[in-house]
Design a protein around this motif. Structure first.
Motif, PDB file in Angstrom:
ATOM      1  N   THR A  75      50.683  55.413  43.316  1.00 34.71           N
ATOM      2  CA  THR A  75      50.536  54.323  42.361  1.00 34.71           C
ATOM      3  C   THR A  75      50.747  53.004  43.095  1.00 34.71           C
ATOM      4  OG1 THR A  75      51.332  55.698  40.552  1.00 34.71           O
ATOM      5  CG2 THR A  75      51.409  53.324  40.216  1.00 34.71           C
ATOM      6  N   PHE A  76      49.742  52.139  43.037  1.00 32.64           N
ATOM      7  CA  PHE A  76      49.797  50.853  43.716  1.00 32.64           C
ATOM      8  C   PHE A  76      50.419  49.804  42.797  1.00 32.64           C
ATOM      9  CE2 PHE A  76      46.021  53.161  45.243  1.00 32.64           C
ATOM     10  CZ  PHE A  76      46.382  53.319  46.574  1.00 32.64           C
ATOM     11  N   ASP A  77      51.165  48.858  43.384  1.00 31.22           N
ATOM     12  CA  ASP A  77      51.728  47.779  42.573  1.00 31.22           C
ATOM     13  C   ASP A  77      50.588  46.869  42.100  1.00 31.22           C
ATOM     14  OD1 ASP A  77      51.120  45.792  44.547  1.00 31.22           O
ATOM     15  OD2 ASP A  77      53.061  46.085  45.502  1.00 31.22           O
ATOM     16  N   ALA A  78      50.877  45.971  41.189  1.00 26.66           N
ATOM     17  CA  ALA A  78      49.857  45.146  40.536  1.00 26.66           C
ATOM     18  C   ALA A  78      49.017  44.352  41.528  1.00 26.66           C
ATOM     19  CB  ALA A  78      50.506  44.214  39.523  1.00 26.66           C
ATOM     20  N   ASP A  79      49.658  43.738  42.542  1.00 22.29           N
ATOM     21  CA  ASP A  79      48.913  42.935  43.519  1.00 22.29           C
ATOM     22  C   ASP A  79      47.963  43.799  44.348  1.00 22.29           C
ATOM     23  OD1 ASP A  79      50.152  40.590  42.707  1.00 22.29           O
ATOM     24  OD2 ASP A  79      51.750  40.749  44.227  1.00 22.29           O
ATOM     25  N   LEU A  80      48.461  44.912  44.815  1.00 23.30           N
ATOM     26  CA  LEU A  80      47.638  45.807  45.616  1.00 23.30           C
ATOM     27  C   LEU A  80      46.531  46.428  44.757  1.00 23.30           C
ATOM     28  CD1 LEU A  80      47.249  46.847  48.444  1.00 23.30           C
ATOM     29  CD2 LEU A  80      48.883  48.661  47.981  1.00 23.30           C
ATOM     30  N   ALA A  81      46.858  46.759  43.513  1.00 22.20           N
ATOM     31  CA  ALA A  81      45.853  47.327  42.602  1.00 22.20           C
ATOM     32  C   ALA A  81      44.718  46.324  42.364  1.00 22.20           C
ATOM     33  CB  ALA A  81      46.499  47.723  41.280  1.00 22.20           C
ATOM     34  N   GLU A  82      45.069  45.060  42.218  1.00 24.12           N
ATOM     35  CA  GLU A  82      44.053  44.023  42.009  1.00 24.12           C
ATOM     36  C   GLU A  82      43.162  43.868  43.243  1.00 24.12           C
ATOM     37  OE1 GLU A  82      43.888  39.248  41.118  1.00 24.12           O
ATOM     38  OE2 GLU A  82      45.613  40.383  40.381  1.00 24.12           O
ATOM     39  N   MET A  83      43.769  43.882  44.410  1.00 18.19           N
ATOM     40  CA  MET A  83      43.011  43.793  45.648  1.00 18.19           C
ATOM     41  C   MET A  83      42.089  45.011  45.803  1.00 18.19           C
ATOM     42  SD  MET A  83      44.368  43.370  49.557  1.00 18.19           S
ATOM     43  CE  MET A  83      44.616  45.105  49.885  1.00 18.19           C
ATOM     44  N   LEU A  84      42.628  46.175  45.516  1.00 22.19           N
ATOM     45  CA  LEU A  84      41.858  47.404  45.627  1.00 22.19           C
ATOM     46  C   LEU A  84      40.679  47.396  44.651  1.00 22.19           C
ATOM     47  CD1 LEU A  84      41.576  50.148  46.980  1.00 22.19           C
ATOM     48  CD2 LEU A  84      43.185  51.066  45.317  1.00 22.19           C
ATOM     49  N   GLN A 122      41.171  55.569  39.245  1.00 19.19           N
ATOM     50  CA  GLN A 122      42.464  55.427  38.576  1.00 19.19           C
ATOM     51  C   GLN A 122      43.590  55.307  39.587  1.00 19.19           C
ATOM     52  OE1 GLN A 122      42.760  58.961  36.140  1.00 19.19           O
ATOM     53  NE2 GLN A 122      41.845  57.928  34.378  1.00 19.19           N
ATOM     54  N   ASN A 123      44.587  54.518  39.210  1.00 18.71           N
ATOM     55  CA  ASN A 123      45.820  54.417  39.963  1.00 18.71           C
ATOM     56  C   ASN A 123      46.567  55.742  39.813  1.00 18.71           C
ATOM     57  OD1 ASN A 123      47.783  53.126  41.496  1.00 18.71           O
ATOM     58  ND2 ASN A 123      47.918  51.361  40.127  1.00 18.71           N
ATOM     59  N   GLY A 124      47.553  55.983  40.625  1.00 20.35           N
ATOM     60  CA  GLY A 124      48.325  57.223  40.562  1.00 20.35           C
ATOM     61  C   GLY A 124      48.976  57.472  39.214  1.00 20.35           C
ATOM     62  N   ASP A 125      49.250  56.394  38.471  1.00 18.36           N
ATOM     63  CA  ASP A 125      49.865  56.541  37.150  1.00 18.36           C
ATOM     64  C   ASP A 125      48.841  56.761  36.035  1.00 18.36           C
ATOM     65  OD1 ASP A 125      48.724  54.032  36.856  1.00 18.36           O
ATOM     66  OD2 ASP A 125      50.632  52.976  36.545  1.00 18.36           O
ATOM     67  N   GLY A 126      47.564  56.833  36.416  1.00 17.51           N
ATOM     68  CA  GLY A 126      46.506  57.076  35.429  1.00 17.51           C
ATOM     69  C   GLY A 126      45.858  55.811  34.889  1.00 17.51           C
ATOM     70  N   SER A 127      46.410  54.651  35.220  1.00 15.46           N
ATOM     71  CA  SER A 127      45.790  53.400  34.760  1.00 15.46           C
ATOM     72  C   SER A 127      44.496  53.154  35.544  1.00 15.46           C
ATOM     73  CB  SER A 127      46.757  52.226  34.921  1.00 15.46           C
ATOM     74  OG  SER A 127      47.084  52.036  36.288  1.00 15.46           O
ATOM     75  N   GLU A 128      43.572  52.482  34.905  1.00 17.60           N
ATOM     76  CA  GLU A 128      42.263  52.254  35.531  1.00 17.60           C
ATOM     77  C   GLU A 128      42.320  51.104  36.522  1.00 17.60           C
ATOM     78  OE1 GLU A 128      38.165  50.526  33.911  1.00 17.60           O
ATOM     79  OE2 GLU A 128      38.651  52.503  33.062  1.00 17.60           O
ATOM     80  N   LEU A 129      41.831  51.359  37.723  1.00 14.10           N
ATOM     81  CA  LEU A 129      41.714  50.316  38.732  1.00 14.10           C
ATOM     82  C   LEU A 129      40.350  49.645  38.649  1.00 14.10           C
ATOM     83  CD1 LEU A 129      43.209  52.215  41.792  1.00 14.10           C
ATOM     84  CD2 LEU A 129      44.252  50.287  40.594  1.00 14.10           C
ATOM     85  N   TYR A 130      39.327  50.471  38.461  1.00 13.22           N
ATOM     86  CA  TYR A 130      37.961  49.955  38.435  1.00 13.22           C
ATOM     87  C   TYR A 130      37.051  50.999  37.802  1.00 13.22           C
ATOM     88  CZ  TYR A 130      33.435  48.243  39.914  1.00 13.22           C
ATOM     89  OH  TYR A 130      32.143  47.797  39.906  1.00 13.22           O
TER      90      TYR A 130
END
Length: 137
Positions: A75-84, A122-130
């Motif tokens: 699971t990526f933190d918010a900043d890394l998730a946004e970049m990803l 999806q992020n490791g927690d199941g939230s959508e990244l893209y």
């Protein structure tokens, strides 16, 4: 007596009409969907399961929508998730013809129009990244 026979005749007509409508609706078939097409083809189902397992992703088909879901282990933190998410969007731009081609091939093979391909990361927690949706060109 006359009233009773009129009531019986009306009830008989209602029953006949009800049966007619029931019989008429039995002959109607819904438009075929990719979901129903795959459900009736054991070989296609097996291929999809193999593909999902080999590529470590989930594949689902609902109606005319084929969805590929890739879930990261971590699971990526918010900043890394946004970049990803930005990187994924950039990378998916070059994949448009691939996924649109899959939709077009499926439409041609099945004779079903309106098929879409959805790709979800999806992020490791199941939230959508893209995610992005593709249609046949």
């Amino acid at each position: 007596m006359k009233k009773k026979s009129v009531v019986l005749m009306v009830l008989a007509m209602v029953m006949i009409l009800s049966m007619s409508f029931a019989m008429a609706s039995c002959g109607e078939k819904e438009d075929p969907t990719l979901e129903s097409y795959i459900a009736s083809d054991e070989e296609a189902k097996a291929e999809i399961e193999e593909m999902a397992e080999a590529n470590d992703l989930a594949i689902s088909i609902v109606g005319n929508e084929l969805t590929y879901t890739y879930k990261y282990d971590e699971t990526f933190d918010a900043d890394l998730a946004e970049m990803l998410a930005g990187e994924l969007e950039s990378a998916m731009g070059s994949m448009n013809s691939t996924f649109s081609g899959i939709a077009a091939d499926l439409e041609e093979e099945t004779g079903i129009s309106g098929i879409t391909v959805v790709v979800i990361y999806q992020n490791g927690d199941g939230s959508e990244l893209y995610s992005e949706t593709f249609t046949a060109e």
